[in-house]
Design an enzyme around this catalytic site. Structure first.
Site, mmCIF file in Angstrom:
data_model
loop_
_atom_site.group_PDB
_atom_site.id
_atom_site.type_symbol
_atom_site.label_atom_id
_atom_site.label_comp_id
_atom_site.label_asym_id
_atom_site.label_seq_id
_atom_site.Cartn_x
_atom_site.Cartn_y
_atom_site.Cartn_z
ATOM 1 N N ARG A 91 -5.623 3.713 -5.767
ATOM 2 C CA ARG A 91 -4.501 4.201 -6.569
ATOM 3 C C ARG A 91 -4.977 4.727 -7.914
ATOM 4 O O ARG A 91 -4.375 5.626 -8.494
ATOM 5 C CB ARG A 91 -3.456 3.092 -6.756
ATOM 6 C CG ARG A 91 -2.722 2.800 -5.452
ATOM 7 C CD ARG A 91 -1.553 1.857 -5.640
ATOM 8 N NE ARG A 91 -0.904 1.616 -4.347
ATOM 9 C CZ ARG A 91 0.175 0.846 -4.186
ATOM 10 N NH1 ARG A 91 0.720 0.253 -5.227
ATOM 11 N NH2 ARG A 91 0.700 0.695 -2.989
ATOM 12 N N SER A 143 -1.373 -6.163 -10.295
ATOM 13 C CA SER A 143 -0.379 -7.231 -10.297
ATOM 14 C C SER A 143 -1.093 -8.478 -10.807
ATOM 15 O O SER A 143 -2.060 -8.920 -10.194
ATOM 16 C CB SER A 143 0.112 -7.429 -8.859
ATOM 17 O OG SER A 143 1.321 -8.139 -8.843
ATOM 18 N N ARG A 169 -4.680 -4.579 5.071
ATOM 19 C CA ARG A 169 -3.283 -5.009 5.231
ATOM 20 C C ARG A 169 -2.629 -4.275 6.382
ATOM 21 O O ARG A 169 -2.801 -3.070 6.527
ATOM 22 C CB ARG A 169 -2.512 -4.752 3.933
ATOM 23 C CG ARG A 169 -3.149 -5.511 2.788
ATOM 24 C CD ARG A 169 -2.324 -5.499 1.533
ATOM 25 N NE ARG A 169 -3.035 -6.255 0.511
ATOM 26 C CZ ARG A 169 -2.649 -6.342 -0.758
ATOM 27 N NH1 ARG A 169 -1.543 -5.722 -1.154
ATOM 28 N NH2 ARG A 169 -3.337 -7.056 -1.607
ATOM 29 N N ARG A 182 -0.627 3.970 0.158
ATOM 30 C CA ARG A 182 -0.463 2.756 0.968
ATOM 31 C C ARG A 182 -1.317 2.867 2.222
ATOM 32 O O ARG A 182 -0.988 3.577 3.153
ATOM 33 C CB ARG A 182 1.010 2.574 1.336
ATOM 34 C CG ARG A 182 1.361 1.243 1.957
ATOM 35 C CD ARG A 182 2.853 1.113 2.200
ATOM 36 N NE ARG A 182 3.614 1.190 0.967
ATOM 37 C CZ ARG A 182 3.843 0.154 0.152
ATOM 38 N NH1 ARG A 182 3.387 -1.043 0.478
ATOM 39 N NH2 ARG A 182 4.522 0.308 -0.956
ATOM 40 N N GLU A 227 2.887 0.896 -9.009
ATOM 41 C CA GLU A 227 2.080 -0.299 -9.194
ATOM 42 C C GLU A 227 0.591 -0.008 -8.980
ATOM 43 O O GLU A 227 0.202 0.614 -7.991
ATOM 44 C CB GLU A 227 2.523 -1.366 -8.185
ATOM 45 C CG GLU A 227 1.672 -2.617 -8.252
ATOM 46 C CD GLU A 227 1.987 -3.599 -7.109
ATOM 47 O OE1 GLU A 227 3.051 -3.483 -6.487
ATOM 48 O OE2 GLU A 227 1.141 -4.471 -6.858
#
Length: 425
Positions: free
Chosen positions: A391, A352, A262, A277, A349
């Site tokens: 994560r 999802s 990303r 991130r 998070e």
RNA sequence: GGAGAGGUGGCUGAGCGGUCGAAAGCACCCGACUUGAAAUCGGGUGAGGGCAUGCGCCCUCCGGGGGUUCGAAUCCCUCCCUCUCCGCCA
């Protein structure tokens, strides 16, 4: 893509629903455009019909040996009018297509109202908030203490927002992947798949990343038809692109480990420290393709499968239902799993899970043969992280640390760590 | 990268520029035969869209795009993909 019938019959209702996302849709303008399409289409089709009739007549006349030159001239004139009408129709259809691809999915009724993540609704918690009798270190400090987590090396190799892992941490990272894949394949009924990590624009349009979110993606300069997949959702959901699935095959459940890439454009200030991130991270993804009447039930099940990973690992978490302003473009309803990070003293998070209803299926032309109608109809698609591996590693380091900076290996991973129970001894 | 073959309905696979949305087979659905099933026989069965919404009428679609023609699955150009052989290579 929304159901064109719904959009045509009730654009005002669509607009009202999308307004809950903060998305504005001009229903009146849409009605006018669709009216124009309709009249142009009728005109075009009438001319096409006329041309077809007369061309057939020419064929027949020719067989009878009649003079066909005057007939040809006549049809030629129709052809000119037809070309004009077709051009006008194509332009309007293109305009409509652009609108259709830009419209997000309709929100399910149960999605909470709200503009941003502060309005997300907590559904449940698991594991509580564990007490620490010392000040917990964050994963960057722990990584430094344990050695094997190196952001500077990654920066030399690639740049910011990358990491290198080595030794026990690299193995723990791999152990997590293996553990998750084994759990989902052997206990939750998923089929493991291996897929391309480079994907084309068609696939990205199918799942909804394109055309609106190109800036979030890495595009291959050497071959601009390809992008690095931002999530396994893209290649795995596209397994059913253009397919008609037999009822007996359903539901399809796929689990897939992939790296995700990303660009993180627009998140410059956010989470600059540590592994939270990154431009590149690993994920084990769950994807389901189900009958339309089973998708809400499937969402609960899929979320449960992701939760099972956190439970087995003994990581405290909560489940939130994303509000209208926070939910993704393609989703009708989304549950986020948020894991407790002691050093940040907050939930973050880690998964999802979404039901996309028929939204992706329409873009993908993924259908099943409904035995009741005998007709191909759009399937429903779902996916969820099960889980984000980086994560998850962060969460284990932070939650399983002791006062000296050593980290206990969660029981479920000991076998995958060659029997090792503590890192940093 | 070079040479060749090919891309047609859920699948396999035919298809002289005009009645081809497309033969045939498989699969599927209905019916007959049968105690039931299988086998056999008869019939039906592509997708998307517009008008009418009662039967129905019409348009588009034979890998994508462009062209020739009154008319293209069929001819021409171009791109993509698959397969075989050669070269290069993890």
């Amino acid at each position: 893509m929304l159901d064109p019938k719904v959009l045509r019959n009730d654009p005002e209702g669509v607009a009202a629903n999308l307004a809950r996302r903060g998305f504005s849709f001009d229903a009146a303008a849409y009605r006018r455009l669709d009216e124009r399409r309709r009249s142009l289409q009728q005109e075009t089709q009438e001319l096409q019909n006329e041309r077809n009739q007369r061309s057939k007549a020419i064929g027949a006349a020719k067989q009878r040996g009649e003079d066909i030159e005057p007939l040809k001239a006549e049809v030629g004139r129709i052809g000119e009018r037809l070309a004009e009408a077709e051009q006008g129709l194509a332009a309007v259809q293109e305009e409509l297509e652009e609108i259709h691809l830009g419209l997000p999915n309709l929100l399910d009724e149960q999605v909470p109202e709200g503009a941003d993540e502060s309005a997300n609704a907590e559904l449940r918690q698991w594991g509580g908030i564990p007490p620490f009798d010392f000040k917990p270190r964050d994963h960057v400090e722990l990584g430094e203490f344990l050695s094997g987590m190196d952001f500077e090396a990654a920066a030399r190799i690639a740049g910011s927002r990358f990491v290198t892992l080595s030794g026990d941490l690299a193995r723990l990272h791999r152990a997590l992947i293996q553990f998750m894949l084994d759990l989902h394949t052997s206990e939750h009924g998923y089929q493991e798949v291996y897929v391309p990590y480079l994907v084309n624009a068609c696939s990205l349009t199918g799942t909804g990343q394109l055309p609106k979110f190109e800036e979030d993606l890495f595009r291959v300069e050497h071959d601009p038809t390809l992008y690095l997949a931002p999530t396994a959702e893209v290649p795995v959901t596209n397994l059913v692109q253009g397919q008609i699935i037999e009822d007996a095959q359903m539901p399809l459940r796929f689990v897939c480990h992939t790296p995700c890439f990303r660009s993180e454009a627009g998140s410059y200030g956010k989470d600059t420290r540590g592994m939270i991130r990154q431009h590149q991270f690993e994920k084990v993804e769950l994807v389901q393709v189900v009958r339309p009447d089973e998708s809400w039930q499937a969402l609960e099940a899929l979320t449960g499968h992701a939760e099972a990973v956190l439970r087995r690992l003994g990581l405290p978490y909560r489940v939130v239902s994303l509000c209208g302003g926070d939910i993704g473009f393609s989703a009708a309803r989304t549950y986020d799993l948020e894991v407790w990070l002691p050093a940040q003293e907050r939930y973050r998070e880690i998964s999802s899970c979404s039901n996309f209803t028929d939204f992706q299926a329409r873009r993908l032309q993924a259908r099943w043969r409904n035995p009741e109608t005998g007709k191909p109809e759009p399937v429903h698609t779902l996916n969820g992280s099960g889980l984000a591996v980086g994560r998850c590693l962060v969460a284990i380091l932070e939650n399983y640390q002791d006062a000296d900076g050593r980290v206990t290996v969660p029981e479920a991973l000991v076998g995958y760590m060659g029997g090792k129970r503590t890192l940093g001894d």
